[in-house]
Write a protein that holds these residues in place. Structure first.
Motif, PDB file in Angstrom:
ATOM      1  N   THR A  86       1.037  -1.087  -0.188  1.00 27.23           N
ATOM      2  CA  THR A  86       0.168  -0.054  -0.064  1.00 27.23           C
ATOM      3  C   THR A  86       0.871   1.230   0.078  1.00 27.23           C
ATOM      4  O   THR A  86       0.533   2.072  -0.867  1.00 27.23           O
ATOM      5  CB  THR A  86      -0.883  -0.249   1.016  1.00 27.23           C
ATOM      6  N   PRO A  87       1.843   1.302   0.739  1.00 23.96           N
ATOM      7  CA  PRO A  87       2.762   2.435   0.850  1.00 23.96           C
ATOM      8  C   PRO A  87       3.577   2.583  -0.466  1.00 23.96           C
ATOM      9  O   PRO A  87       3.734   3.803  -0.942  1.00 23.96           O
ATOM     10  CB  PRO A  87       3.687   2.397   1.966  1.00 23.96           C
ATOM     11  N   LEU A  88       3.984   1.310  -1.347  1.00 23.57           N
ATOM     12  CA  LEU A  88       4.610   1.402  -2.399  1.00 23.57           C
ATOM     13  C   LEU A  88       3.885   2.235  -3.455  1.00 23.57           C
ATOM     14  O   LEU A  88       4.269   2.904  -4.064  1.00 23.57           O
ATOM     15  CB  LEU A  88       4.963  -0.073  -2.950  1.00 23.57           C
ATOM     16  N   LEU A  89       2.563   1.888  -3.267  1.00 25.46           N
ATOM     17  CA  LEU A  89       1.710   2.499  -4.506  1.00 25.46           C
ATOM     18  C   LEU A  89       1.084   3.651  -4.193  1.00 25.46           C
ATOM     19  O   LEU A  89       1.045   4.599  -4.949  1.00 25.46           O
ATOM     20  CB  LEU A  89       0.504   1.535  -4.781  1.00 25.46           C
ATOM     21  N   PHE A  90       0.682   3.948  -2.841  1.00 26.24           N
ATOM     22  CA  PHE A  90      -0.113   5.069  -2.278  1.00 26.24           C
ATOM     23  C   PHE A  90       0.772   6.203  -1.606  1.00 26.24           C
ATOM     24  O   PHE A  90       0.272   7.254  -1.576  1.00 26.24           O
ATOM     25  CB  PHE A  90      -1.354   4.688  -1.889  1.00 26.24           C
ATOM     26  N   LEU A  91       1.690   5.592  -0.906  1.00 25.90           N
ATOM     27  CA  LEU A  91       2.677   6.850  -0.140  1.00 25.90           C
ATOM     28  C   LEU A  91       4.021   6.628  -0.512  1.00 25.90           C
ATOM     29  O   LEU A  91       4.925   6.595   0.238  1.00 25.90           O
ATOM     30  CB  LEU A  91       2.375   6.274   1.180  1.00 25.90           C
ATOM     31  N   PRO A  92       4.373   6.769  -1.927  1.00 28.27           N
ATOM     32  CA  PRO A  92       5.910   6.523  -2.316  1.00 28.27           C
ATOM     33  C   PRO A  92       6.704   7.507  -1.857  1.00 28.27           C
ATOM     34  O   PRO A  92       7.840   7.113  -1.540  1.00 28.27           O
ATOM     35  CB  PRO A  92       5.732   6.723  -3.930  1.00 28.27           C
ATOM     36  N   ASP A  93       6.511   8.662  -1.473  1.00 21.44           N
ATOM     37  CA  ASP A  93       7.320   9.833  -0.846  1.00 21.44           C
ATOM     38  C   ASP A  93       7.300   9.623   0.810  1.00 21.44           C
ATOM     39  O   ASP A  93       8.066  10.404   1.216  1.00 21.44           O
ATOM     40  CB  ASP A  93       7.343  10.979  -1.505  1.00 21.44           C
ATOM     41  N   LYS A  94       6.629   8.945   1.288  1.00 22.80           N
ATOM     42  CA  LYS A  94       6.634   8.507   2.881  1.00 22.80           C
ATOM     43  C   LYS A  94       7.076   7.131   3.081  1.00 22.80           C
ATOM     44  O   LYS A  94       5.924   6.202   3.584  1.00 22.80           O
ATOM     45  CB  LYS A  94       5.115   9.039   3.540  1.00 22.80           C
ATOM     46  N   PRO A  95       8.092   6.817   2.661  1.00 22.95           N
ATOM     47  CA  PRO A  95       8.486   5.397   2.758  1.00 22.95           C
ATOM     48  C   PRO A  95       8.314   4.507   4.278  1.00 22.95           C
ATOM     49  O   PRO A  95       9.037   5.301   5.273  1.00 22.95           O
ATOM     50  CB  PRO A  95       9.559   5.062   2.311  1.00 22.95           C
ATOM     51  N   THR A  96       7.585   3.585   4.496  1.00 22.72           N
ATOM     52  CA  THR A  96       7.521   3.142   5.798  1.00 22.72           C
ATOM     53  C   THR A  96       8.741   2.282   5.991  1.00 22.72           C
ATOM     54  O   THR A  96       9.441   1.867   4.835  1.00 22.72           O
ATOM     55  CB  THR A  96       6.098   2.282   6.122  1.00 22.72           C
ATOM     56  N   GLN A 149      -0.757  -9.296 -12.492  1.00 19.66           N
ATOM     57  CA  GLN A 149      -1.748  -8.226 -12.642  1.00 19.66           C
ATOM     58  C   GLN A 149      -1.098  -6.850 -11.652  1.00 19.66           C
ATOM     59  O   GLN A 149      -1.276  -6.034 -11.995  1.00 19.66           O
ATOM     60  CB  GLN A 149      -3.005  -8.866 -11.728  1.00 19.66           C
ATOM     61  N   PHE A 150      -0.481  -7.439 -10.456  1.00 19.34           N
ATOM     62  CA  PHE A 150       0.161  -6.340  -9.668  1.00 19.34           C
ATOM     63  C   PHE A 150       1.103  -5.578 -10.406  1.00 19.34           C
ATOM     64  O   PHE A 150       1.566  -4.275 -10.305  1.00 19.34           O
ATOM     65  CB  PHE A 150       0.522  -6.984  -8.310  1.00 19.34           C
ATOM     66  N   PHE A 151       1.986  -6.126 -10.935  1.00 19.97           N
ATOM     67  CA  PHE A 151       3.181  -6.028 -11.826  1.00 19.97           C
ATOM     68  C   PHE A 151       2.941  -4.849 -12.932  1.00 19.97           C
ATOM     69  O   PHE A 151       3.556  -3.647 -12.930  1.00 19.97           O
ATOM     70  CB  PHE A 151       4.027  -6.994 -12.510  1.00 19.97           C
ATOM     71  N   LEU A 152       1.547  -5.046 -13.371  1.00 18.49           N
ATOM     72  CA  LEU A 152       1.007  -4.108 -14.418  1.00 18.49           C
ATOM     73  C   LEU A 152       0.804  -2.695 -13.928  1.00 18.49           C
ATOM     74  O   LEU A 152       1.122  -1.652 -14.420  1.00 18.49           O
ATOM     75  CB  LEU A 152      -0.167  -4.583 -15.149  1.00 18.49           C
ATOM     76  N   VAL A 153       0.402  -2.628 -12.665  1.00 20.79           N
ATOM     77  CA  VAL A 153      -0.101  -1.501 -12.058  1.00 20.79           C
ATOM     78  C   VAL A 153       1.393  -1.040 -11.231  1.00 20.79           C
ATOM     79  O   VAL A 153       1.730   0.308 -11.469  1.00 20.79           O
ATOM     80  CB  VAL A 153      -1.025  -1.569 -10.848  1.00 20.79           C
ATOM     81  N   ALA A 154       2.073  -1.786 -10.514  1.00 23.56           N
ATOM     82  CA  ALA A 154       3.215  -1.353  -9.618  1.00 23.56           C
ATOM     83  C   ALA A 154       4.560  -1.059 -10.626  1.00 23.56           C
ATOM     84  O   ALA A 154       5.109  -0.112 -10.315  1.00 23.56           O
ATOM     85  CB  ALA A 154       3.969  -2.364  -8.668  1.00 23.56           C
ATOM     86  N   ARG A 155       4.534  -1.501 -11.597  1.00 29.20           N
ATOM     87  CA  ARG A 155       5.554  -0.973 -12.806  1.00 29.20           C
ATOM     88  C   ARG A 155       5.645   0.507 -12.720  1.00 29.20           C
ATOM     89  O   ARG A 155       7.111   0.679 -12.784  1.00 29.20           O
ATOM     90  CB  ARG A 155       5.515  -1.613 -14.059  1.00 29.20           C
ATOM     91  N   TYR A 156       4.705   1.176 -13.230  1.00 31.54           N
ATOM     92  CA  TYR A 156       4.850   2.570 -13.338  1.00 31.54           C
ATOM     93  C   TYR A 156       4.092   3.254 -12.259  1.00 31.54           C
ATOM     94  O   TYR A 156       4.102   4.469 -12.151  1.00 31.54           O
ATOM     95  CB  TYR A 156       4.415   3.017 -14.538  1.00 31.54           C
TER      96      TYR A 156
END
Lengths: 302, 317
Positions: free
Chosen positions: A237-247, B269-276
Motif C-alpha cells: 500500500t505505501p509502495l503504491l499510495f505513499l511513495p514519498d513517505k516510505p515506511t 496483475q500487480f506488476f502491471l500497476v506497480a511497474r509505473y
C-alpha cells in the motif's frame, strides 16, 4: 482469564495423547524446529562481519558484529521527492515514524469506523441498517480483483495520493470481517442497559460512548492491534499510495532489491530485517495474550 | 383540556425524540457511507470503464481513448501468442491446490492439537502465530538469504554437490523453494480462526463421543469438522477467491523482475500497476480488463462452491 485456558479444556492426566495426537505433534514439532532454525540462523548471520560470513555462512557467529545494526540505521535509506520539488533521503528512524503514522492512524480509524457502524446497525434496526448490513456481507463474499489501477486513479484525481490523510480516508471502511464480530458483540448487550441510561438522562452519543462502547473496548483494542500489526508489515500500500513517505517495511523492500555492494550482503540485509522486526515483536510480546485470545472471548465485558 | 394538552406535549416530545434519533443516525453513518460509495462503488465502476479505455503518452501528453473490447482482445492475444499467462494460470492453480490440500487440512489439525491442550500447545500456538506478526519482507529476507547462501553450503559440505547456487533463479529448483516458503508461512493466518470456531464446541459433545467409544480421529472427523464447517467453508472460499490475486510472495522476493516461470496471475496483475505506479496510467486499462475478466470467471465459481459446500456439507446435528 489465562491465555490458553479455553483451549486447554480437555487437558487432563486421565486422557493420554492418542496416536492421532502424537502424529500431529510430530509434524508440528518438525514445522516449529524448521522455523526456529531459520530464525537462529538469521540472528547469527546478522551478527557476523561480511568476511566472517563468507568464510562460514552456516556456523554460529564468532564476531558479534553489533555494528551491523548501527550501519543499517546509517545506510538503509530511500530517496524521495520533497515538498520543495528536490530529492532527499529518508533514513530508517524517519521510516519508523512513517510506519507509526500509517499503521497507527489507519488501524485506529478503521477500527473506530467499523465498531461505530456495527453499533449503529445493531442498535438502530431500520431499513437503511439492513441495507448496510447486507452490503457488508455481499462485499465480503464477492471476490473482486484488479481494481488497484482504478484505486490509484481515483486517489490521484481526489488529490489524496501520497498523503497520510488520503490513506486515512481510504481506510474509513466498514466492509470487513471485524464488522461482523463487532456486530455480534453489540447485539449481545442487553437493551435494558441503554434504556436505564436513557432514563437517567444520557443522550444518544453517550449511550454509545459511555454504555455500549466500554463493554466492547477489549475487542476494540484487540482488533486495533491486529490491524496495526497488519499495516506495520504492509509495504505494498505505501509502495503504491505513499511513495514519498516510505515506511520501514517499504524501506526493507527497497533495501532487499538494492545491488549496492556497500550493503547488498547477507549480514546487512538480515540485520535490516531484524531492525524492522524488533518493534513489532516487542508489541507482540507485550500484548500476545490480547492478540491471540479468541475474538469472541474479547467481545463483551461484564 | 389538560389531557389534550398533555397528549400534544407527549406527541411533540416523541416527534422531537424521533427527529433527534434520525439526526444522530445520519451524522454517525454519513461519512463511512460516503467513503463506501467513493471507494467501493465508484472505484469498481471506474475499473469497469478503464477496461474499455486506453492511454497513450508517447507524445508526453496522456491521451485517453475508448477502444471497446480492445483490452480483452489483447489479453486473449497474449494467451494465444505468449506462454506467460498460461504459466501464470498454471502456477496460480498449483498454489490454490496446495492451499486447499496441504495448508487448510494441516492448519485444522494443528488447531485441533492446540484446542485439545496436548503437550506444549501454548508454545506451538505462539510459534504458529508468529509468522502472522512478522513482516513478510523480513521473512522473505531470512528465507532468500538462507536459500541462496546456506543451502548451497550445506549441499557442498554434505553431498559434495556444487549445483545448488542461485536456487531462486533456477527453473528446476526455484519452484520447489517458492512453494515451501509459501506453504511454510501460510498456516498462521487461519489458526486463530479455527481455534475460535473449535472453542464453541460444547465440552459435553466431545465427552459423549468418547464415552461412546469414538477415537480421536473419529471425534475430529465427526464432531469437530461439522462444528467448524462454516469457518472451513469461509477459508476455502477465501482461498478460491485469492486464486487470481495471489502473488505468492513473488513481488517481495523478486520485485518487478520475477522470472517468467515463477509468475502467478496475481503477480502479473500487480506488476502491471506497480511497474509505473501513479507516474503513468498506460497499464491501468489492461490491468483493469484483466481484473474484470477474471472476476467474471472466479466470482460465480466461488459463489457456487460456497452455496454447494454449505448446502451439502456436514451438519452439526
Amino acid at each position: 482469564m489465562k491465555p490458553f485456558s479455553r483451549h486447554a479444556l480437555y487437558r487432563s492426566k486421565k486422557t493420554p495423547v492418542s496416536t492421532f495426537g502424537v502424529i500431529i505433534g510430530i509434524v508440528l514439532t518438525v514445522y516449529v524446529i524448521g522455523m526456529m532454525l531459520l530464525f537462529l540462523w538469521a540472528l547469527s548471520t546478522a551478527l557476523k562481519t561480511t568476511d566472517n560470513f563468507d568464510r562460514d555462512p552456516l556456523g554460529w557467529t564468532r564476531s558479534w558484529a553489533w555494528t551491523n545494526f548501527g550501519d543499517v540505521f546509517m545506510k538503509m535509506r530511500v530517496q524521495v521527492s520533497g515538498n520543495d520539488g528536490g530529492r532527499h533521503w529518508v533514513y530508517l528512524d524517519q521510516m519508523f515514524l512513517y510506519s507509526l503514522l500509517y499503521a497507527g492512524g489507519a488501524a485506529f480509524i478503521q477500527t473506530l469506523t467499523t465498531a461505530t457502524m456495527a453499533y449503529m446497525t445493531s442498535t438502530y434496526k431500520n431499513w437503511f441498517s439492513r441495507i448496510l448490513h447486507t452490503i457488508v456481507i455481499i462485499t465480503l463474499i464477492l471476490p473482486i480483483v484488479g481494481n488497484t489501477a482504478s484505486f490509484l486513479q481515483i486517489m490521484t484525481d481526489l488529490h489524496l495520493y501520497d498523503h497520510f490523510y488520503g490513506i486515512y480516508i481510504m481506510k474509513i471502511g466498514f466492509n470487513n470481517i471485524y464488522y461482523l464480530i463487532f456486530y455480534a458483540a453489540f447485539s449481545k448487550i442487553p437493551k435494558d442497559y441503554r434504556e436505564s441510561a436513557r432514563i437517567d438522562g444520557a443522550n444518544l452519543l453517550q449511550l454509545y460512548t459511555r454504555i455500549s462502547f466500554p463493554m466492547v473496548s477489549s475487542l476494540f483494542w484487540t482488533v486495533f492491534l491486529l490491524l496495526f500489526i497488519g499495516y506495520w508489515n504492509d509495504y505494498q500500500t505505501p509502495l503504491l499510495f505513499l511513495p514519498d513517505k516510505p515506511t520501514a517495511a517499504l524501506g526493507l523492500y527497497y533495501f532487499l532489491q538494492s545491488t549496492d555492494p556497500a550493503f547488498a550482503n547477507p549480514p546487512m540485509k538480515v540485520a535490516a530485517g531484524i531492525c524492522v522486526f524488533i518493534p513489532i515483536f516487542i508489541v507482540f510480546l507485550i500484548f500476545r495474550n490480547r492478540i491471540m485470545q479468541d475474538l469472541n472471548e474479547g467481545g463483551i465485558k461484564g | 383540556m389538560n389531557q389534550t394538552l398533555s397528549l400534544r406535549v407527549t406527541s411533540n416530545a416523541k416527534k422531537k425524540s424521533k427527529a433527534m434519533r434520525t439526526l444522530f443516525y445520519v451524522c454517525m453513518v454519513a461519512i463511512p457511507v460516503v467513503q463506501f460509495v467513493i471507494f467501493y462503488i465508484v472505484v469498481n465502476f471506474n475499473s469497469i470503464l478503464l477496461a474499455f479505455k486506453s492511454y497513450d503518452n508517447s507524445t508526453g501528453v496522456v491521451i485517453e481513448n475508448w477502444i471497446g473490447w480492445g483490452n480483452f482482445e489483447r489479453i486473449f492475444q497474449i494467451f494465444r501468442s505468449e506462454n506467460i499467462l498460461w504459466i501464470a494460470t498454471k502456477n496460480s492453480l498449483l498454489y490454490l491446490v496446495f492451499n486447499l490440500c496441504v495448508v487448510i487440512p494441516l492448519s485444522m489439525l494443528f488447531a485441533y492439537y492446540i484446542y485439545r491442550g496436548y503437550p506444549a500447545a501454548g508454545f506451538f500456538k505462539v510459534m504458529l502465530f508468529l509468522p502472522a506478526v512478522i513482516c513478510s519482507m523480513v521473512l522473505v529476507i531470512f528465507f532468500k538469504e538462507f536459500v541462496e547462501t546456506a543451502i548451497p553450503e550445506l549441499a557442498e559440505r554434505w553431498f559434495h554437490d556444487d549445483g545448488w547456487y542461485a536456487i531462486l533463479s533456477s527453473e528446476s529448483k526455484g519452484p520447489v523453494a517458492l512453494m515451501i516458503f509459501y506453504v511454510w508461512f501460510l498456516f498462521s493466518g487461519s489458526i486463530l480462526l479455527y481455534l475460535n470456531a473449535m472453542s464453541n464446541i460444547p465440552k459435553s459433545q466431545i465427552e459423549a463421543a468418547q464415552i461412546d467409544g469414538a477415537g480421536e480421529f473419529r471425534t475430529f472427523w465427526r464432531i469437530v469438522i461439522p462444528a467448524i464447517w462454516p469457518t472451513l467453508v469461509s477459508l476455502i472460499i477465501l482461498a478460491m477467491a485469492d486464486f487470481v490475486a495471489n502473488q505468492a510472495n513473488l513481488f517481495s522476493i523478486y520485485g518487478i523482475f520475477a522470472p517468467s516461470w515463477s509468475q502467478t496471475l496475481g503477480y502479473y496483475q500487480f506488476f502491471l500497476v506497480a511497474r509505473y505506479g501513479a507516474d503513468s496510467p498506460v497499464n491501468y486499462p489492461i490491468a483493469s480488463a484483466f481484473g474484470l475478466l477474471f472476476t467474471a470467471i472466479v466470482a460465480p465459481i466461488t459463489l457456487l462452491t460456497r452455496h454447494l459446500l454449505l448446502r451439502f456439507g456436514p451438519r452439526e446435528d
